[in-house]
Write an enzyme that holds these catalytic residues in place. Structure first.
Site, PDB file in Angstrom:
ATOM      1  N   PHE A 185       3.865   3.270  89.912  1.00  0.00           N
ATOM      2  CA  PHE A 185       4.308   4.550  89.329  1.00  0.00           C
ATOM      3  C   PHE A 185       5.685   4.867  89.881  1.00  0.00           C
ATOM      4  CE2 PHE A 185       5.094   8.943  88.562  1.00  0.00           C
ATOM      5  CZ  PHE A 185       4.526   9.171  87.313  1.00  0.00           C
ATOM      6  N   ASP A 231      10.532   2.280  96.717  1.00  0.00           N
ATOM      7  CA  ASP A 231      10.368   3.645  96.213  1.00  0.00           C
ATOM      8  C   ASP A 231       9.517   4.403  97.227  1.00  0.00           C
ATOM      9  OD1 ASP A 231       9.547   5.993  95.029  1.00  0.00           O
ATOM     10  OD2 ASP A 231       9.187   5.124  93.048  1.00  0.00           O
ATOM     11  N   LYS A 278      11.071  14.062  96.086  1.00  0.00           N
ATOM     12  CA  LYS A 278      10.003  14.996  96.467  1.00  0.00           C
ATOM     13  C   LYS A 278      10.335  15.852  97.706  1.00  0.00           C
ATOM     14  CE  LYS A 278       6.180  12.433  94.313  1.00  0.00           C
ATOM     15  NZ  LYS A 278       5.724  13.259  93.210  1.00  0.00           N
TER      16      LYS A 278
HETATM   17  N1  PXG Z   1       8.086   7.373  92.326  1.00  0.00           N
HETATM   18  C1  PXG Z   1       6.915   7.688  92.896  1.00  0.00           C
HETATM   19  C2  PXG Z   1       6.305   6.756  93.898  1.00  0.00           C
HETATM   20  C3  PXG Z   1       6.280   8.890  92.549  1.00  0.00           C
HETATM   21  O1  PXG Z   1       5.114   9.198  93.120  1.00  0.00           O
HETATM   22  C4  PXG Z   1       8.119   9.366  91.043  1.00  0.00           C
HETATM   23  C5  PXG Z   1       8.698   8.172  91.433  1.00  0.00           C
HETATM   24  C6  PXG Z   1       8.842  10.220  90.038  1.00  0.00           C
HETATM   25  O2  PXG Z   1       9.322  11.397  90.612  1.00  0.00           O
HETATM   26  P1  PXG Z   1       9.648  12.665  89.666  1.00  0.00           P
HETATM   27  O3  PXG Z   1      10.336  13.632  90.586  1.00  0.00           O
HETATM   28  O4  PXG Z   1      10.551  12.173  88.600  1.00  0.00           O
HETATM   29  O5  PXG Z   1       8.353  13.158  89.129  1.00  0.00           O
HETATM   30  C7  PXG Z   1       6.896   9.738  91.600  1.00  0.00           C
HETATM   31  C8  PXG Z   1       6.256  11.016  91.141  1.00  0.00           C
HETATM   32  C9  PXG Z   1       3.857  14.163  87.673  1.00  0.00           C
HETATM   33  C10 PXG Z   1       3.479  13.409  88.893  1.00  0.00           C
HETATM   34  O6  PXG Z   1       3.357  15.288  87.484  1.00  0.00           O
HETATM   35  C11 PXG Z   1       4.425  12.657  89.558  1.00  0.00           C
HETATM   36  C12 PXG Z   1       4.050  11.964  90.689  1.00  0.00           C
HETATM   37  C13 PXG Z   1       2.754  12.022  91.133  1.00  0.00           C
HETATM   38  C14 PXG Z   1       1.828  12.757  90.458  1.00  0.00           C
HETATM   39  C15 PXG Z   1       2.184  13.471  89.326  1.00  0.00           C
HETATM   40  O7  PXG Z   1       4.650  13.628  86.891  1.00  0.00           O
HETATM   41  N2  PXG Z   1       4.904  11.168  91.416  1.00  0.00           N
END
Ligand code: PXG
Length: 401
Positions: free
Chosen positions: A142, A227, A256
């Protein structure tokens, strides 16, 4: 101000896209590890906005930085310099041991930045024929939701209907060094991986996986890109999760908690040599590196280091994991994770994790299921022992019944 839960949920459902399925709680206030709903009911936040609240809600030093900066200067765009940008980039580089930072806002943008840096490095420095660079990624990854990023997801739902997809990615199994060796060709520019797969259900790779992958990348002149958006900044008991395996990456991606739970701040960090592939006009963002984000980012990083949040995550996470493992629950197959990024895997025969999260909510604990069977527990790293004990009692009530 509307304070009726049902009405507020109804408004959200009527006027917003249905791209989420939230638990039926409407939060209106928060402090530290606690949040309150519109009826004044108090909950322990054990999700921390998926690790974006490592410092807790509304940390006083972060809010002060935000407010003081907001009173003075909020945005210049990158057409001009601002006086918060350089100092924040310096702090980020010195804290991570990298040489250059490229600031963005959301995690997905920082991943896109890493992908672009990697491809351009592959074409212009490594000598891969233009337009043919490949990036190796892992199954069940992810990395965000942009069209390019979902193009290399292995989750059918993330891609369904969103094509045409971007080519140039090769998916291999996670935690499999042989697969990485076999996937690399002369056209491979980079390997992008999460140190622990969060969204996949808190999958911790075997010891030596990250350092092994780094070595394979080094031998093949392939960029090793981590990441750490979810695992970084103290969450797993070290400032960066790769420190558990001594595997400092060529490209480090943060987001984050870099925004201290109050403002989107992300970054791709790398060496001077690699970052040099970007020249003025190649890449950017109106808000990336804005003074408000830089002030918040600086305070957010300083709080993590000054308050020893990685050490606290290691200590409290170890205790919490032991307590979770000691519960004699007929529903629990496995408790896994590192530091304060823990997953409780619910037996398929007990149904999915969702009803357990709903029952936890009733008990005053906010947690969220991931990948159907896993309850993720990722409280702010500022959580205290007595607060964990309070949570364990409630969790036991839900899981051991
Ligand atoms: N890489 C990792 C490992 C993540 O957990 C992202 C990239 C993307 O980050 P942004 O700030 O673009 O969301 C994540 C995000 C959601 C959601 O609601 C996002 C994450 C985990 C759970 C839910 O989109 N992780």
């Amino acid at each position: 101000m509307i304070t009726d839960t049902a009405h507020l949920i109804e408004l959200a459902e009527r006027f917003s896209a249905r791209n989420y399925h939230p638990l039926p709680v409407v939060i209106s206030k928060a402090e530290g590890v606690w949040v309150w709903d519109v009826d004044g009911k108090k909950y322990l936040d054990m999700l921390s906005s998926y690790s974006a609240l490592n410092q807790g809600h509304r940390h006083p030093r972060i809010i002060e930085a935000l407010v003081e900066q907001a009173k003075r200067l909020t945005l210049t765009s990158r057409a001009f310099h601002n006086d918060a940008f350089g100092p924040f980039c310096e702090l980020l580089c010195k804290t991570s041991g990298q040489e250059k930072a490229l600031l963005m806002n959301t995690g997905a943008e920082a991943v896109e930045t890493a992908v672009k840096a990697c491809r351009k490095w592959g074409h212009k420095v490594k000598g891969i024929p233009d337009g043919t660079a490949e990036i190796v990624v892992c199954e069940n990854n992810f990395h965000g939701r942009t069209t390019t990023i979902v193009s290399f997801s292995s989750e059918a739902q993330y891609q369904d209907g969103f094509g045409p997809l971007s080519p140039g990615f090769k998916i291999i199994p996670y935690d499999d060094l042989d697969a990485l060796k076999k996937a690399i060709t002369p056209n491979t520019a980079g390997f992008l991986v999460e140190p622990i797969q969060g969204e996949a259900g808190i999958i911790v790779p075997g010891e030596g996986y990250l350092s092994g992958a780094k070595e394979i990348c080094r031998r093949n002149n392939v960029l090793f890109m981590l990441d750490e958006i979810q695992t970084g900044l103290g969450r797993t008991g070290k400032l960066f999760c790769y420190e558990h395996d001594n595997a400092k990456p060529d490209v480090l991606i943060l987001g984050k908690a870099l925004g201290g739970g109050c403002y989107p701040v992300s970054a791709a960090l790398t060496s001077d040599e690699i970052m040099r592939v970007f020249t003025p006009g190649d890449h950017g963002s109106t808000f990336g590196g804005n003074p408000l984000g830089c002030a918040v980012g600086m305070a957010s990083l300083n709080v993590i280091v000054d308050e020893k949040l990685p050490e606290k995550a290691a200590e409290q996470g170890g205790y919490f994991k032991e307590r979770l493992r000691a519960m004699k629950s007929p529903h629990v197959k496995e408790v896994r994770g590192r530091g304060l990024l823990l997953g409780v895997y619910v037996h398929e025969s007990s149904g999915t994790a969702r009803p357990f999260c709903e029952a936890l909510m009733e008990e005053g604990i906010l947690a969220k299921e991931t990948h159907g069977q896993v309850i993720r527990f990722a409280p702010p790293l500022t959580i205290k022992r007595d607060e964990l004990d309070w949570a364990v009692e409630k969790i036991e009530r839900v899981l051991v019944s």
